[in-house]
Design a protein around this motif. Sequence first.
Motif, PDB file in Angstrom:
ATOM      1  N   VAL A  33       9.958  -1.181  13.680  1.00 35.74           N
ATOM      2  CA  VAL A  33       9.711  -2.603  13.457  1.00 35.74           C
ATOM      3  C   VAL A  33      10.384  -3.384  14.577  1.00 35.74           C
ATOM      4  O   VAL A  33      11.380  -2.954  15.150  1.00 35.74           O
ATOM      5  N   CYS A  34       9.803  -4.525  14.884  1.00 34.55           N
ATOM      6  CA  CYS A  34      10.370  -5.421  15.890  1.00 34.55           C
ATOM      7  C   CYS A  34      10.014  -6.846  15.491  1.00 34.55           C
ATOM      8  O   CYS A  34       9.450  -7.081  14.417  1.00 34.55           O
ATOM      9  N   ASP A  35      10.291  -7.790  16.353  1.00 33.99           N
ATOM     10  CA  ASP A  35      10.063  -9.196  16.019  1.00 33.99           C
ATOM     11  C   ASP A  35       8.594  -9.513  15.751  1.00 33.99           C
ATOM     12  O   ASP A  35       8.280 -10.488  15.060  1.00 33.99           O
ATOM     13  N   THR A  36       7.683  -8.713  16.292  1.00 32.00           N
ATOM     14  CA  THR A  36       6.250  -8.990  16.136  1.00 32.00           C
ATOM     15  C   THR A  36       5.590  -8.132  15.057  1.00 32.00           C
ATOM     16  O   THR A  36       4.392  -8.255  14.830  1.00 32.00           O
ATOM     17  N   THR A  37       6.362  -7.242  14.404  1.00 33.96           N
ATOM     18  CA  THR A  37       5.783  -6.399  13.358  1.00 33.96           C
ATOM     19  C   THR A  37       5.418  -7.242  12.143  1.00 33.96           C
ATOM     20  O   THR A  37       6.258  -7.977  11.623  1.00 33.96           O
ATOM     21  N   PRO A  38       4.166  -7.167  11.663  1.00 29.41           N
ATOM     22  CA  PRO A  38       3.820  -7.909  10.446  1.00 29.41           C
ATOM     23  C   PRO A  38       4.570  -7.339   9.246  1.00 29.41           C
ATOM     24  O   PRO A  38       4.621  -6.135   9.044  1.00 29.41           O
ATOM     25  N   MET A  39       5.153  -8.217   8.448  1.00 28.53           N
ATOM     26  CA  MET A  39       6.017  -7.805   7.342  1.00 28.53           C
ATOM     27  C   MET A  39       5.520  -8.411   6.032  1.00 28.53           C
ATOM     28  O   MET A  39       4.834  -9.441   6.011  1.00 28.53           O
ATOM     29  N   GLY A  40       5.925  -7.765   4.927  1.00 29.67           N
ATOM     30  CA  GLY A  40       5.579  -8.270   3.607  1.00 29.67           C
ATOM     31  C   GLY A  40       6.629  -7.899   2.587  1.00 29.67           C
ATOM     32  O   GLY A  40       7.560  -7.129   2.855  1.00 29.67           O
ATOM     33  N   ILE A  41       6.476  -8.441   1.391  1.00 31.40           N
ATOM     34  CA  ILE A  41       7.404  -8.203   0.294  1.00 31.40           C
ATOM     35  C   ILE A  41       6.828  -7.098  -0.581  1.00 31.40           C
ATOM     36  O   ILE A  41       5.762  -7.261  -1.177  1.00 31.40           O
ATOM     37  N   MET A  42       7.534  -5.969  -0.661  1.00 28.51           N
ATOM     38  CA  MET A  42       7.099  -4.877  -1.526  1.00 28.51           C
ATOM     39  C   MET A  42       7.970  -4.872  -2.783  1.00 28.51           C
ATOM     40  O   MET A  42       9.199  -4.819  -2.700  1.00 28.51           O
ATOM     41  N   HIS A  43       7.333  -4.950  -3.929  1.00 24.51           N
ATOM     42  CA  HIS A  43       8.054  -5.104  -5.197  1.00 24.51           C
ATOM     43  C   HIS A  43       9.098  -4.021  -5.428  1.00 24.51           C
ATOM     44  O   HIS A  43      10.182  -4.293  -5.958  1.00 24.51           O
ATOM     45  N   GLY A  44       8.827  -2.764  -5.040  1.00 24.80           N
ATOM     46  CA  GLY A  44       9.752  -1.676  -5.306  1.00 24.80           C
ATOM     47  C   GLY A  44      11.081  -1.825  -4.585  1.00 24.80           C
ATOM     48  O   GLY A  44      12.125  -1.428  -5.116  1.00 24.80           O
ATOM     49  N   ASP A  45      11.063  -2.384  -3.370  1.00 23.98           N
ATOM     50  CA  ASP A  45      12.329  -2.664  -2.693  1.00 23.98           C
ATOM     51  C   ASP A  45      13.165  -3.637  -3.514  1.00 23.98           C
ATOM     52  O   ASP A  45      14.375  -3.476  -3.682  1.00 23.98           O
ATOM     53  N   ASN A  46      12.500  -4.639  -4.045  1.00 26.12           N
ATOM     54  CA  ASN A  46      13.229  -5.700  -4.729  1.00 26.12           C
ATOM     55  C   ASN A  46      13.687  -5.286  -6.119  1.00 26.12           C
ATOM     56  O   ASN A  46      14.779  -5.693  -6.558  1.00 26.12           O
ATOM     57  N   SER A  47      12.932  -4.433  -6.805  1.00 23.77           N
ATOM     58  CA  SER A  47      13.465  -3.887  -8.064  1.00 23.77           C
ATOM     59  C   SER A  47      14.654  -2.980  -7.776  1.00 23.77           C
ATOM     60  O   SER A  47      15.613  -2.921  -8.551  1.00 23.77           O
ATOM     61  N   GLY A  48      14.615  -2.291  -6.619  1.00 27.03           N
ATOM     62  CA  GLY A  48      15.746  -1.442  -6.237  1.00 27.03           C
ATOM     63  C   GLY A  48      17.001  -2.243  -5.973  1.00 27.03           C
ATOM     64  O   GLY A  48      18.104  -1.852  -6.401  1.00 27.03           O
TER      65      GLY A  48
END
Length: 552
Positions: free
Chosen positions: A223-238
């Motif tokens: 990943v870098c500054d231009t990598t498209p990113m999103g919110i994945m629910h499993g990370d946040n439940s973790g």
Amino acid sequence: MYRYLIGIMLIIPLMGIGQTQFGSNTGKYGEFLQQLVGMMGKDSPPETYTIDGKNYQLFVSWLRDHVYVLQAMKYFAPGVRSGVQLFLDQQTPQGFFYDYVYPIDDAVNNRLNFFDRKYTKVFPREKLQMHRLPVEADVEYLAVQGVYHIWQATGDTSFVKQYLPVLRKAMEEILTDPIRWSKKYQLVKRGYTIDTWDFQALPMPIDEFHRRFGDPSQGIMNVCDTTPMGIMHGDNSGYFDAFRKLSALYAVIGNSAEARIWQLQAELLQARANTYCWNGQYYKHFVPDDPVPAYLHMDESHTLSLSNAYDINRGLPTEAMAESIIQTYQNLYQRIKDSCIAEWFGIYPAYAPEYAGVKPGTYVNGGILTVVGGELARAAFQHGYENYGVDILNRLIALSARHNNYLYAIYKPDGTPDGGMPDAWAQGAVVSALIEGLAGVVDDSCLFQQVELSPRWMATGLKQATVRVAYPASGKTFDYDWLYDAKRHSIEIHLSGDARRVKARIWLPHEAVGRAKAFVNERQVPAQLRWVRQSPYLEFTSPGDAYLQVKW
């Protein structure tokens, strides 16, 4: 008193002092538990790594996989500390942890020159390498879970005190690093992977990428500054789960101020995740922080991914939301059962025509993951779908029997075993479903000092079950013998072992609703009827060594 003595006699035949197991009266479920432990030992035998003269023993050389195996092996293995400790001891100055440790000459995982140097550490003398795959966002919460498992099995508060500053630094890194933290949503973000997996899709076929740019690891894992990113629910439940566990660990050492801070962090994250990530039936695969790449060809809001089952067991959804997720899987199974072995997809529907070279119906791109089956069964037991939980276990047992009593982590929809993740990771999830779901033994503290007991054997048709759950690291056990006598209108449980206090939650037959009374050592005690969905539970408290009766 006669029944009390029978209970004692039934506890005695458990083989081996301090071994986690179900008695012979539990039939195929007890046999399956022992088979799973054997499978895990075969797939992930402990391996020792020596760094700076200190020996560390891991079930799997990846922190993630090791912690998921530890989730089950804390009930069977005497050595639980050092595997997690290796990664804690090598925390980076920035605060994050490495994903794995490998020999330096490992051809498959040698990524020494792929990523920013901060993601790599080399031990020339030991001929070892450690890396963090930059796209990963789950490693830090897994470290917290690992320490919590260790504390439960050992009661070692000195270990907790030693590593709490390390864990706190890791959580602060997650909350402040612009690569990990979404300023827009105030939630954890990552590149567009399949759920919690470690690779992103590419804007071109993987073989073309390989010809043009070399090893695709740089494209799918960086990943870098231009990598498209999103919110994945499993990370946040973790991280919700990790914040709560961090709060509990601070409370253990008497730091109430920090305990409150991390409990508040958990509550705030839960509110945001349930606001932004819920689609009305289950958690969306991704919430865009940056625009979803056009080459994914996927409706991220209506894609069911594997962490939905984890989300329930980590406590992120409300009760109504948890039931909705379970119902979604039940409904899915009814739609696909004639053409597919199970509803436990890595992701559904699969990405087409491929995902970073992974074809639909294989690996995590629409493959069947038994880890989802295990986590979903545990969730079903704990949220009023007891019969569905048993149905999942029965199908897992049958699936294992088809392959010489071995349960693979991944299958193709037709039932052909597939590869890509340690089988022990999935087997550990099924062990948890058996112990914490079906047998209903949940340690709410450490060393079984406070146990929530919810036996759900009625869903199997059994009338009697003998259970021992142990922590070999400390020699502590929790034992019970459960007896359901429909003719005598009673459920009887004999408790023994090391528990100090037990919150008994006794699942009742419907004929007992409104009539059942609770007794501890033959004295009636106050009890409250609580419904979990359509399942009635009679709740009361007891000492850890006692004779319980529910009569109606």
